[in-house]
Design a protein around this motif. Structure first.
Motif, PDB file in Angstrom:
ATOM      1  N   SER A  88       0.837  -1.197   0.000  1.00 27.13           N
ATOM      2  CA  SER A  88       0.000   0.000   0.000  1.00 27.13           C
ATOM      3  C   SER A  88       0.874   1.251   0.000  1.00 27.13           C
ATOM      4  O   SER A  88       2.052   1.214   0.354  1.00 27.13           O
ATOM      5  CB  SER A  88      -0.915   0.009   1.226  1.00 27.13           C
ATOM      6  N   TYR A  89       0.293   2.396  -0.380  1.00 26.79           N
ATOM      7  CA  TYR A  89       1.037   3.657  -0.333  1.00 26.79           C
ATOM      8  C   TYR A  89       1.415   4.011   1.097  1.00 26.79           C
ATOM      9  O   TYR A  89       2.437   4.627   1.369  1.00 26.79           O
ATOM     10  CB  TYR A  89       0.192   4.795  -0.924  1.00 26.79           C
ATOM     11  N   GLU A  90       0.553   3.637   2.039  1.00 22.33           N
ATOM     12  CA  GLU A  90       0.769   4.010   3.439  1.00 22.33           C
ATOM     13  C   GLU A  90       1.821   3.146   4.128  1.00 22.33           C
ATOM     14  O   GLU A  90       2.326   3.496   5.182  1.00 22.33           O
ATOM     15  CB  GLU A  90      -0.542   3.916   4.215  1.00 22.33           C
ATOM     16  N   GLY A  91       2.117   1.963   3.571  1.00 17.00           N
ATOM     17  CA  GLY A  91       3.143   1.134   4.180  1.00 17.00           C
ATOM     18  C   GLY A  91       2.764  -0.301   4.454  1.00 17.00           C
ATOM     19  O   GLY A  91       3.547  -1.212   4.166  1.00 17.00           O
ATOM     20  N   PRO A  92       1.568  -0.587   5.028  1.00 18.42           N
ATOM     21  CA  PRO A  92       1.234  -1.978   5.321  1.00 18.42           C
ATOM     22  C   PRO A  92       1.159  -2.829   4.055  1.00 18.42           C
ATOM     23  O   PRO A  92       0.797  -2.340   2.982  1.00 18.42           O
ATOM     24  CB  PRO A  92      -0.143  -1.875   5.989  1.00 18.42           C
ATOM     25  N   VAL A  93       1.500  -4.109   4.197  1.00 16.76           N
ATOM     26  CA  VAL A  93       1.353  -5.052   3.091  1.00 16.76           C
ATOM     27  C   VAL A  93      -0.058  -5.628   3.160  1.00 16.76           C
ATOM     28  O   VAL A  93      -0.451  -6.222   4.165  1.00 16.76           O
ATOM     29  CB  VAL A  93       2.408  -6.174   3.164  1.00 16.76           C
ATOM     30  N   GLU A  94      -0.800  -5.437   2.087  1.00 17.68           N
ATOM     31  CA  GLU A  94      -2.190  -5.873   2.047  1.00 17.68           C
ATOM     32  C   GLU A  94      -2.350  -7.039   1.082  1.00 17.68           C
ATOM     33  O   GLU A  94      -1.359  -7.570   0.575  1.00 17.68           O
ATOM     34  CB  GLU A  94      -3.078  -4.684   1.636  1.00 17.68           C
TER      35      GLU A  94
END
Length: 213
Positions: A88-94
């Motif tokens: 994700s752009y925010e950092g977490p792996v989704e």
């Protein structure tokens, strides 16, 4: 429970895990060792090509070596759910469907037969971003951070005995401290946890998406 064989850098593509006491949901997922990826070689004869089950193709072996050498872009495909990792752009792996901007990854060899898992999605901040074990959550989740070899970012990649539904080799990813990368039973999220007698839910094929230029 699946057997585990750790891979070394020049062999075929795969992922690993430390053993521990029984795991409970948020999920459990399994791990194993690198199986040798044998491919059928084609021989030309009277204008037609036939497959020889006994021969190992240098082409497929080279492709596996190239993936583990960080030379190829890959999807990290979740065999159990027919889904893929997504940065994700925010950092977490989704978890996504393998078609979004965050679906491409690079497996980067590191010290001690470990690997960095680099997201190829560009970030506004620039630079290279790699998967990390995020222990600020419970259970430990997958986030991203600036690529650097350290205790948070290094993973073992171990080949499993099972194939995915397309007949591709599958692997496990294991973090030395926190355990194996697993998938929730409902397929909604990834997390990291030690694997106990109940086994683990989480096997991944590395689907080649071309050369990194």
């Amino acid at each position: 429970m699946r057997s585990i064989r750790a891979i070394s850098l020049g062999t075929v593509l795969v992922l690993g895990l430390p053993a521990c006491s029984s795991s409970t949901e948020p999920a459990a997922s399994g791990t194993s060792t690198p199986s040798e990826a044998a491919a059928t070689a084609t021989t030309e004869s009277t204008g037609a090509s036939t497959s020889s089950p006994e021969a190992t193709t240098s082409t497929e072996a080279a492709s596996a070596d190239d993936v583990l050498a960080g030379k190829r872009k890959v999807l990290i495909h979740i065999a159990e759910d027919d889904k893929d990792w997504s940065a994700s752009y925010e950092g977490p792996v989704e978890i996504g469907d393998g078609t979004d901007d965050g679906a491409l990854w690079k497996i980067v060899p590191a010290a001690g037969d470990k690997y960095l898992i680099e997201a190829l999605r560009p970030r506004e901040e620039g630079g290279r971003w790699c998967v990390k074990a995020d222990d600020t959550t419970e259970p430990v989740s997958l986030g991203t951070t600036r690529c650097a070899e350290n205790a948070d970012t290094l993973f073992s990649v171990v080949a499993l005995d099972e194939k995915d539904d397309k007949g591709r080799a599958t692997y496990s990813f294991t973090h030395e401290k926190h355990g194996t990368v697993q998938v929730r039973n409902d397929g909604s999220a990834l997390y990291i946890q030690q694997v106990g007698d109940g086994g683990a839910r989480g096997s991944y094929s590395l689907v080649d998406r071309g050369e990194i230029k």
